[in-house]
Design a protein around this motif. Sequence first.
Motif, mmCIF file in Angstrom:
data_model
loop_
_atom_site.group_PDB
_atom_site.id
_atom_site.type_symbol
_atom_site.label_atom_id
_atom_site.label_comp_id
_atom_site.label_asym_id
_atom_site.label_seq_id
_atom_site.Cartn_x
_atom_site.Cartn_y
_atom_site.Cartn_z
ATOM 1 N N UNK A 9 0.860 -1.281 0.055
ATOM 2 C CA UNK A 9 0.030 0.086 -0.027
ATOM 3 C C UNK A 9 0.802 1.203 0.025
ATOM 4 N N UNK A 10 1.871 1.300 0.957
ATOM 5 C CA UNK A 10 2.804 2.239 0.787
ATOM 6 C C UNK A 10 3.575 2.542 -0.661
ATOM 7 N N UNK A 11 3.883 1.487 -1.212
ATOM 8 C CA UNK A 11 4.433 1.732 -2.692
ATOM 9 C C UNK A 11 3.478 2.310 -3.598
ATOM 10 N N UNK A 12 2.197 1.828 -3.595
ATOM 11 C CA UNK A 12 1.306 2.224 -4.516
ATOM 12 C C UNK A 12 0.956 3.777 -4.182
ATOM 13 N N UNK A 13 1.143 4.354 -2.962
ATOM 14 C CA UNK A 13 0.805 5.829 -2.502
ATOM 15 C C UNK A 13 1.931 6.628 -2.759
ATOM 16 N N UNK A 52 10.175 -8.488 -12.871
ATOM 17 C CA UNK A 52 10.790 -9.523 -11.931
ATOM 18 C C UNK A 52 11.808 -8.854 -11.267
ATOM 19 N N UNK A 53 12.230 -7.945 -11.880
ATOM 20 C CA UNK A 53 13.672 -7.101 -11.155
ATOM 21 C C UNK A 53 13.111 -6.635 -9.697
ATOM 22 N N UNK A 54 11.882 -5.963 -9.855
ATOM 23 C CA UNK A 54 11.511 -5.171 -8.607
ATOM 24 C C UNK A 54 11.706 -6.214 -7.437
ATOM 25 N N UNK A 55 11.493 -7.567 -7.565
ATOM 26 C CA UNK A 55 11.543 -8.363 -6.331
ATOM 27 C C UNK A 55 13.191 -8.740 -5.856
ATOM 28 N N UNK A 56 13.986 -8.167 -6.767
ATOM 29 C CA UNK A 56 15.432 -8.430 -6.341
ATOM 30 C C UNK A 56 15.975 -7.706 -5.337
ATOM 31 N N UNK A 57 16.758 -8.154 -4.390
ATOM 32 C CA UNK A 57 17.206 -7.251 -3.542
ATOM 33 C C UNK A 57 17.977 -6.079 -4.074
ATOM 34 N N UNK A 58 17.772 -4.741 -3.365
ATOM 35 C CA UNK A 58 18.561 -3.437 -3.828
ATOM 36 C C UNK A 58 18.205 -3.132 -5.136
ATOM 37 N N UNK A 59 17.183 -3.548 -5.738
ATOM 38 C CA UNK A 59 16.704 -3.041 -6.992
ATOM 39 C C UNK A 59 15.460 -2.042 -6.678
ATOM 40 N N UNK A 60 15.485 -0.780 -7.165
ATOM 41 C CA UNK A 60 14.531 0.072 -6.705
ATOM 42 C C UNK A 60 14.126 1.028 -8.033
ATOM 43 N N UNK A 61 13.115 1.400 -8.216
ATOM 44 C CA UNK A 61 12.638 2.334 -9.212
ATOM 45 C C UNK A 61 12.094 3.729 -8.377
ATOM 46 N N UNK A 62 12.585 3.578 -7.079
ATOM 47 C CA UNK A 62 11.911 4.802 -5.962
ATOM 48 C C UNK A 62 13.327 5.621 -5.867
ATOM 49 N N UNK A 67 15.125 -0.444 -2.169
ATOM 50 C CA UNK A 67 15.346 -1.834 -2.954
ATOM 51 C C UNK A 67 15.015 -3.125 -2.206
ATOM 52 N N UNK A 68 14.544 -2.821 -0.828
ATOM 53 C CA UNK A 68 14.403 -3.928 0.054
ATOM 54 C C UNK A 68 13.187 -4.575 0.252
ATOM 55 N N UNK A 69 12.233 -3.669 0.219
ATOM 56 C CA UNK A 69 10.673 -4.046 0.577
ATOM 57 C C UNK A 69 10.221 -5.089 -0.073
ATOM 58 N N UNK A 70 10.277 -5.169 -1.403
ATOM 59 C CA UNK A 70 9.574 -6.262 -2.210
ATOM 60 C C UNK A 70 10.273 -7.491 -2.187
ATOM 61 N N UNK A 71 11.437 -7.342 -1.980
ATOM 62 C CA UNK A 71 12.470 -8.564 -1.824
ATOM 63 C C UNK A 71 12.035 -9.474 -0.386
ATOM 64 N N UNK A 72 11.869 -8.525 0.546
ATOM 65 C CA UNK A 72 11.671 -9.230 1.936
ATOM 66 C C UNK A 72 10.291 -9.580 1.708
ATOM 67 N N UNK A 73 9.123 -8.906 1.100
ATOM 68 C CA UNK A 73 7.822 -9.425 0.996
ATOM 69 C C UNK A 73 7.993 -10.698 0.197
ATOM 70 N N UNK A 74 8.690 -10.904 -0.899
ATOM 71 C CA UNK A 74 8.706 -12.252 -1.390
ATOM 72 C C UNK A 74 8.788 -13.318 -0.659
ATOM 73 N N UNK A 75 9.973 -12.923 0.206
ATOM 74 C CA UNK A 75 10.639 -14.090 1.158
ATOM 75 C C UNK A 75 9.321 -14.303 2.211
ATOM 76 N N UNK A 76 8.675 -13.400 2.688
ATOM 77 C CA UNK A 76 7.636 -13.377 3.773
ATOM 78 C C UNK A 76 6.654 -14.400 3.243
#
Length: 109
Positions: A9-13, A52-62, A67-76
């Motif tokens: 939700x934070x990413x979307x906003x 697919x890259x957005x789920x890689x650690x340290x990859x960010x478009x922001x 670049x850790x949020x989606x990587x951590x989310x995928x692991x959770x």
Amino acid sequence: MRQVLVHLIDNALASGATLVAISLRMDELNFGPAVTVILSDDGPGVPCQDREKVFDPFYTTNTHGTGLGLAISRRIIAAHGGQIHFGNPCRGGASVYITLPVARTRSEL
């Protein structure tokens, strides 16, 4: 799971979305019953080449992201036996699908 939802939700906003919708559906997959959580927004979306890259650690478009949020989310999600992916067209808006197996009751084990 709460951390994952809050992060999405934070990413979307942060992307400029003004509307975020959350829906649930039940699925019957090859491993049994599952629930799919779908988060959709009206932001700019994720370019196809970054899906697919957005789920890689340290990859960010922001510019302010780590670049850790989606990587951590995928692991959770994976730790709970599930999967996370983007499922929308490559034009505007983003839809993230989180599919998780339905927990069995003691009597079903």
